[in-house]
Design a protein around this motif. Structure first.
Motif, short mmCIF file in Angstrom:
data_model
loop_
_atom_site.label_atom_id
_atom_site.label_comp_id
_atom_site.label_asym_id
_atom_site.label_seq_id
_atom_site.Cartn_x
_atom_site.Cartn_y
_atom_site.Cartn_z
N GLU A 1 48.79 28.14 48.26
CA GLU A 1 49.15 27.72 47.06
C GLU A 1 48.71 28.45 45.80
N LEU A 2 47.38 28.70 46.02
CA LEU A 2 46.84 29.59 45.18
C LEU A 2 47.60 31.02 44.70
N GLN A 3 48.13 31.54 45.77
CA GLN A 3 48.72 32.84 45.75
C GLN A 3 49.99 32.57 45.10
N ASP A 4 50.71 31.60 45.68
CA ASP A 4 52.04 31.07 44.81
C ASP A 4 52.06 31.01 43.42
N ALA A 5 50.93 30.11 42.86
CA ALA A 5 50.94 29.77 41.56
C ALA A 5 50.42 31.17 40.84
N ILE A 6 49.80 31.98 41.35
CA ILE A 6 49.35 33.38 40.40
C ILE A 6 50.55 34.26 40.51
N ILE A 7 51.22 34.47 41.68
CA ILE A 7 52.23 35.29 41.52
C ILE A 7 53.71 34.82 40.52
N ALA A 8 53.73 33.23 40.46
CA ALA A 8 54.62 32.63 39.59
C ALA A 8 54.39 33.02 38.08
N GLY A 9 53.04 32.76 37.83
CA GLY A 9 52.44 32.97 36.39
C GLY A 9 52.48 34.35 36.07
N ALA A 10 52.11 35.38 37.01
CA ALA A 10 51.86 36.82 36.87
C ALA A 10 53.35 37.14 36.42
N GLU A 11 54.34 36.63 37.33
CA GLU A 11 55.86 37.42 37.11
C GLU A 11 56.59 36.85 35.94
N LEU A 12 56.16 35.38 35.37
CA LEU A 12 56.70 34.97 34.36
C LEU A 12 56.00 35.68 32.92
N GLY B 1 40.62 44.76 54.37
CA GLY B 1 39.65 44.64 53.25
C GLY B 1 40.49 44.59 51.80
N LEU B 2 41.60 45.23 51.83
CA LEU B 2 42.25 45.43 50.54
C LEU B 2 42.60 43.96 50.10
N PRO B 3 42.33 43.87 48.82
CA PRO B 3 42.62 42.47 48.26
C PRO B 3 43.94 42.16 48.34
N ASP B 4 44.28 40.84 48.35
CA ASP B 4 45.41 40.17 48.57
C ASP B 4 46.65 40.54 47.62
N LEU B 5 46.36 40.72 46.36
CA LEU B 5 47.43 40.88 45.41
C LEU B 5 46.86 42.15 44.60
N ILE B 6 48.30 42.61 44.34
CA ILE B 6 47.95 43.95 43.22
C ILE B 6 48.93 43.66 42.23
N LEU B 7 48.40 43.53 41.15
CA LEU B 7 49.60 43.27 39.85
C LEU B 7 49.25 44.52 38.97
N CYS B 8 50.36 44.84 38.26
CA CYS B 8 50.52 45.68 37.28
C CYS B 8 51.20 45.59 36.11
N LYS B 9 50.78 45.53 35.03
CA LYS B 9 51.38 45.40 33.59
C LYS B 9 50.81 46.40 32.69
N PRO B 10 51.33 47.67 32.75
CA PRO B 10 50.66 48.69 31.92
C PRO B 10 49.97 48.26 30.30
N PRO B 11 48.85 48.59 30.09
CA PRO B 11 47.76 49.71 30.85
C PRO B 11 46.99 48.87 31.88
N ARG B 12 47.24 47.85 32.53
CA ARG B 12 46.46 47.10 33.23
C ARG B 12 46.76 47.17 34.88
N VAL B 13 45.91 47.19 35.79
CA VAL B 13 46.13 47.15 37.11
C VAL B 13 45.04 46.08 37.70
N VAL B 14 45.40 45.06 38.22
CA VAL B 14 44.59 44.07 38.88
C VAL B 14 44.68 43.90 40.17
N PHE B 15 43.47 43.62 41.00
CA PHE B 15 43.51 43.63 42.25
C PHE B 15 42.77 42.41 42.45
N LEU B 16 43.56 41.33 43.16
CA LEU B 16 42.71 39.74 43.14
C LEU B 16 42.79 39.81 44.74
#
Length: 108
Positions: free
Chosen positions: A16-27, A44-59
């Motif tokens: 549920e946490l993942q779904d909420a983060i993905i929805a918020g990030a994509e919005l 070990g690689l984190p669950d989510l990788i998010l990118c919105k230049p200039p930022r890359v976030v691993f969660l």
């Protein structure tokens, strides 16, 4: 946002946490990557990788009771120490250049 507000105030599963983060990030215009079957990957690689230049976030996501495995702690510590993100398209002809880059003194 409605889904995120619904989750607040109760125990939330990792899914549920993942779904909420993905929805918020994509919005908000982020590109989102999640490996739906990581069993064949190195751990070990984190669950989510998010990118919105200039930022890359691993969660790395955990429920309130979830625990980090040592491999996950190792990745998170290593990522916290990074100040540069590099990306490239690599083809077989580029192999020597990539190995050279990875073995440079400043990359060790």
């Amino acid at each position: 946002m409605e889904r995120i507000q619904t989750l607040l105030g109760r125990l939330v599963t990792e899914a549920e946490l993942q779904d909420a983060i993905i929805a918020g990030a994509e919005l908000s215009g982020w590109l989102v990557y999640h490996d739906h079957d990581s069993r064949r990957n190195r751990p070990g690689l984190p669950d989510l990788i998010l990118c919105k230049p200039p930022r890359v976030v691993f969660l790395e996501l955990k429920s309130d009771k979830g625990r980090l495995r040592p491999e996950q702690q190792l990745w998170l510590r290593a990522l916290e120490d990074c100040d540069t993100i590099a990306s490239a398209l690599v083809r077989p002809d580029d192999l020597a250049a990539v190995i050279s880059y990875l073995s440079r003194k400043e990359n060790k």
